[in-house]
Scaffold this active site. Sequence first.
Site, PDB file in Angstrom:
ATOM      1  N   GLY A  45       0.816  -1.217   0.000  1.00 19.91           N
ATOM      2  CA  GLY A  45       0.000   0.000   0.000  1.00 19.91           C
ATOM      3  C   GLY A  45       0.845   1.259   0.000  1.00 19.91           C
ATOM      4  O   GLY A  45       0.553   2.229  -0.706  1.00 19.91           O
ATOM      5  N   CYS A  46       1.904   1.250   0.798  1.00 19.02           N
ATOM      6  CA  CYS A  46       2.766   2.436   0.904  1.00 19.02           C
ATOM      7  C   CYS A  46       3.547   2.675  -0.382  1.00 19.02           C
ATOM      8  O   CYS A  46       3.753   3.823  -0.783  1.00 19.02           O
ATOM      9  CB  CYS A  46       3.704   2.296   2.096  1.00 19.02           C
ATOM     10  SG  CYS A  46       2.807   2.211   3.672  1.00 19.02           S
ATOM     11  N   THR A  47       3.946   1.605  -1.035  1.00 15.66           N
ATOM     12  CA  THR A  47       4.649   1.731  -2.313  1.00 15.66           C
ATOM     13  C   THR A  47       3.709   2.273  -3.379  1.00 15.66           C
ATOM     14  O   THR A  47       4.074   3.181  -4.141  1.00 15.66           O
ATOM     15  CB  THR A  47       5.249   0.377  -2.743  1.00 15.66           C
ATOM     16  OG1 THR A  47       6.187  -0.040  -1.739  1.00 15.66           O
ATOM     17  CG2 THR A  47       5.947   0.476  -4.085  1.00 15.66           C
TER      18      THR A  47
END
Length: 153
Positions: A45-47
């Site tokens: 998700g963060c990527t």
Amino acid sequence: MGLQIGDKIPHFKAKDSNGNDFDSNNLIGIKPLVIYFYPKDNTPGCTAQACGFRDQYVDFTDLGAEVIGISSDTVDSHLGFSNRYKLPFILLSDSTKKIRKLFGVPSGLLGMLPGRVTYVTDKNGIVILIFDNSLLATKHISKALTAIKKIVS
């Protein structure tokens, strides 16, 4: 209780992904800011979120805004993350979670993960948008861009 719309963001300092000192006072009063807190480098998700901000970074800078990503990862982790995905914006290390506490970013996923919250400020550092959604990581980009467009047009 954390920051609310209409509040001025607090002054903060941190190390960026190159180990340089960052001081928020160098941008407040100069340009609108998109400050997004995220849980962890190199997670799916963060990527996706970071790459979304990367892919639309020129849209933000064309409107005079700066994007800043903040997590509790180390400077070295940020450097690797930034290089791997060619991130053109500022990543700050908040290893003590001091900045997260200053903003009042809540924990996500039943308190097990740091929360994912995006703050958009006008050039004077006044919060005009708070988007708090840990599950819709990539939605933060369009919400932030819409908010920036409203204040610069």
